[in-house]
Scaffold this motif. Sequence first.
Motif, mmCIF file in Angstrom:
data_model
loop_
_atom_site.group_PDB
_atom_site.id
_atom_site.type_symbol
_atom_site.label_atom_id
_atom_site.label_comp_id
_atom_site.label_asym_id
_atom_site.label_seq_id
_atom_site.Cartn_x
_atom_site.Cartn_y
_atom_site.Cartn_z
ATOM 1 N N THR A 143 -4.076 -3.767 -3.774
ATOM 2 C CA THR A 143 -3.321 -3.742 -2.393
ATOM 3 C C THR A 143 -3.599 -5.131 -1.788
ATOM 4 O OG1 THR A 143 -2.808 -1.338 -2.097
ATOM 5 C CG2 THR A 143 -2.547 -2.749 -0.192
ATOM 6 N N SER B 186 -1.163 -8.503 -1.497
ATOM 7 C CA SER B 186 -0.899 -8.731 -0.313
ATOM 8 C C SER B 186 -1.221 -10.302 -0.071
ATOM 9 C CB SER B 186 -1.678 -7.950 0.815
ATOM 10 O OG SER B 186 -1.064 -6.761 0.743
ATOM 11 N N GLY C 23 0.929 -1.173 0.072
ATOM 12 C CA GLY C 23 -0.118 0.029 0.035
ATOM 13 C C GLY C 23 0.787 1.328 -0.212
#
Length: 194
Positions: A172, A176, A99
């Motif tokens: 993001t 992730s 992020g």
Amino acid sequence: MTRSPFSTPSAPSQISDMFAQSTAVLARPAPSTFERFERRGGTGQALMYVLLAAAVSGVIAALFSVFHSDVTFFGQLFSRLIGIPAQFLVFTGAVYLIGRYLFGGTGRYSEVAYTFALFFVPLSIVGTLLGIIPIFGWFVQSVVIALALAFFGFLAVQSSMNLRDPVKAGVTLVLSALAYSIVEPVLLRSLFGL
């Protein structure tokens, strides 16, 4: 003075406060709800809260280990007490790094960890408790809880990383998850020799 991205606020939250905050987040899911709480605690409080979920999971898994010949009571207990917080740190670390450095998010790691703990812990405990029910429990854990974690994770990314663009927040979260899926097996092997 500039604060470290990993710094913890000076007024720590108590577990009872975190339960109330979790209830608010689950009852009124929105980035603005997460915003109200993201600075009320930090990484230490998030980890203590996650340890609570790990303890519940560990005790339940340990109790049910008597039905499996390939696992032990203490093996289940300790693997969850160590593994769940480690996995949480890896995932939230990926959210923070991706992020911040790919999408210019301005949040701190302590905010990411704290906001994620607010929904992860209650959903994890519910999933663990319902997971003991044959077939229904598998469905709840594999589908319902997984979708809920993704939904609340999306909102938490928007809030904790200050990424209001839904595409950036969604990417993001997806990146992730991919990073976690690569790191998690290595982590488990190093922690438990798996």
